[in-house]
Design an enzyme around this catalytic site. Structure first.
Site, PDB file in Angstrom:
ATOM      1  N   LYS A 122      54.667   4.012 -18.154  1.00  0.00           N
ATOM      2  CA  LYS A 122      55.011   5.181 -17.329  1.00  0.00           C
ATOM      3  C   LYS A 122      54.264   6.422 -17.807  1.00  0.00           C
ATOM      4  CE  LYS A 122      59.736   4.360 -15.815  1.00  0.00           C
ATOM      5  NZ  LYS A 122      61.109   4.839 -15.877  1.00  0.00           N
ATOM      6  N   ASP A 172      63.634   8.844 -12.233  1.00  0.00           N
ATOM      7  CA  ASP A 172      64.732   7.894 -12.102  1.00  0.00           C
ATOM      8  C   ASP A 172      64.481   7.106 -10.828  1.00  0.00           C
ATOM      9  OD1 ASP A 172      67.188   6.962 -13.328  1.00  0.00           O
ATOM     10  OD2 ASP A 172      68.151   7.584 -11.472  1.00  0.00           O
ATOM     11  N   PHE A 181      58.327  -6.406 -12.374  1.00  0.00           N
ATOM     12  CA  PHE A 181      59.590  -6.497 -13.116  1.00  0.00           C
ATOM     13  C   PHE A 181      60.744  -6.259 -12.143  1.00  0.00           C
ATOM     14  CE2 PHE A 181      61.102  -2.051 -13.320  1.00  0.00           C
ATOM     15  CZ  PHE A 181      60.003  -1.406 -12.775  1.00  0.00           C
ATOM     16  N   HIS A 241      57.061   3.350  -4.683  1.00  0.00           N
ATOM     17  CA  HIS A 241      57.925   4.534  -4.647  1.00  0.00           C
ATOM     18  C   HIS A 241      57.523   5.537  -5.729  1.00  0.00           C
ATOM     19  CE1 HIS A 241      59.282   1.257  -7.063  1.00  0.00           C
ATOM     20  NE2 HIS A 241      60.216   1.931  -7.678  1.00  0.00           N
ATOM     21  N   ARG A 242      57.176   5.019  -6.929  1.00  0.00           N
ATOM     22  CA  ARG A 242      56.796   5.901  -8.034  1.00  0.00           C
ATOM     23  C   ARG A 242      55.484   6.631  -7.710  1.00  0.00           C
ATOM     24  NH1 ARG A 242      59.598   3.071 -11.308  1.00  0.00           N
ATOM     25  NH2 ARG A 242      58.335   1.229 -10.945  1.00  0.00           N
TER      26      ARG A 242
HETATM   27  P1  IMP Z   1      64.148   3.136 -14.200  1.00  0.00           P
HETATM   28  O1  IMP Z   1      64.337   4.371 -13.370  1.00  0.00           O
HETATM   29  O2  IMP Z   1      62.697   2.891 -14.517  1.00  0.00           O
HETATM   30  O3  IMP Z   1      65.054   3.086 -15.374  1.00  0.00           O
HETATM   31  O4  IMP Z   1      64.531   1.896 -13.269  1.00  0.00           O
HETATM   32  C1  IMP Z   1      65.848   1.619 -12.882  1.00  0.00           C
HETATM   33  C2  IMP Z   1      65.958   0.201 -12.385  1.00  0.00           C
HETATM   34  O5  IMP Z   1      65.562   0.146 -11.002  1.00  0.00           O
HETATM   35  C3  IMP Z   1      65.071  -0.816 -13.098  1.00  0.00           C
HETATM   36  O6  IMP Z   1      65.697  -1.329 -14.228  1.00  0.00           O
HETATM   37  C4  IMP Z   1      64.899  -1.880 -12.018  1.00  0.00           C
HETATM   38  O7  IMP Z   1      66.029  -2.714 -11.961  1.00  0.00           O
HETATM   39  C5  IMP Z   1      64.870  -1.054 -10.747  1.00  0.00           C
HETATM   40  N1  IMP Z   1      63.491  -0.688 -10.394  1.00  0.00           N
HETATM   41  C6  IMP Z   1      62.950   0.562 -10.417  1.00  0.00           C
HETATM   42  N2  IMP Z   1      61.650   0.530 -10.035  1.00  0.00           N
HETATM   43  C7  IMP Z   1      61.379  -0.777  -9.795  1.00  0.00           C
HETATM   44  C8  IMP Z   1      60.186  -1.456  -9.392  1.00  0.00           C
HETATM   45  O8  IMP Z   1      59.104  -0.883  -9.206  1.00  0.00           O
HETATM   46  N3  IMP Z   1      60.310  -2.799  -9.232  1.00  0.00           N
HETATM   47  C9  IMP Z   1      61.457  -3.480  -9.440  1.00  0.00           C
HETATM   48  N4  IMP Z   1      62.584  -2.907  -9.838  1.00  0.00           N
HETATM   49  C10 IMP Z   1      62.550  -1.546 -10.011  1.00  0.00           C
END
Ligand code: IMP
Length: 202
Positions: free
Chosen positions: A12, A69, A153, A181-182
């Protein structure tokens, strides 16, 4: 301007650093900044949780901080798992594959046309002088009945993107990074940041 990312996730940080350096932002990890906070994500929205993380880091080091998030929202489940994506299914679900199975079980009787979903990401920047930027990115898709692909993932193997004709887990990292989305939240963030820079220079 030095900005501390509320994360130690190397992937990230590298992604953010590469893009934000073009805007004069020097992104460093929490660890590099010597910040050791791990705030509880008590919010009920992605906006609240990313702000909680950014504010905690900013207050701990007195420098501008950025946090993200993200999660999956499934329409047939009224937006679940949402902010609980990482801990969906409770302590019985230990792995990504446990959480996928839990999700698929919940959607067992939901027909093809009603399996729409989206991934959401919110990026928040806060500065000690009270500046705040919030940017949201979304990627629409639908949840398949079984897993496809082995990249990525989380829920990637069941998240199907119609325009690509593939799941996130069947896309290469570059392909996913172009539409995720990111990536969209980061694009929105850069747009807002650029506008603010231009406004401040007027
Ligand atoms: P975090 O905001 O990176 O902590 O993500 C929160 C949770 O959302 C992760 O543990 C995944 O379960 C799910 N998630 C977020 N972005 C993705 C992605 O790009 N692919 C799959 N799961 C995601």
């Amino acid at each position: 301007m030095k900005v501390v990312m509320a994360s130690n996730n190397a992937h990230k940080i590298a992604e953010l650093r590469a893009i934000l350096s073009a805007y004069g932002l020097d992104v460093v990890s929490q660890r590099e900044a010597g910040v050791h906070v791990e705030p509880e994500e008590t919010g009920t929205t992605f906006e609240e949780n990313s702000r909680i993380k950014a504010v905690a880091v900013m207050q701990a080091c007195g420098l501008p901080a950025v946090a993200d998030d993200s999660g999956l929202m499934v329409d047939a489940l009224n937006g679940e798992p949402g902010v609980y994506s990482a801990r969906y299914g409770g302590p019985d679900c230990i792995s990504d594959s446990d959480r996928i199975n839990y999700l698929l079980k919940k959607l067992e009787n939901v027909p093809e046309g009603k399996r729409t979903a989206k991934f959401v990401s919110v990026i928040t920047l806060v500065t000690p002088d009270g500046k705040e930027i919030v940017a949201r990115g979304e990627c629409p898709g639908r949840i398949l009945h079984e897993v496809h692909g082995s990249n990525g993932f989380g829920y990637d193997p069941v998240f199907y993107v119609p325009e690509q004709g593939k799941t996130f887990a069947e896309l290469s990292p570059e392909e996913k990074n172009a539409i995720s989305h990111r990536a969209r939240a980061l694009q929105a963030f850069c747009r807002i940041y650029q506008e603010e820079l231009e406004h401040d220079n007027k």
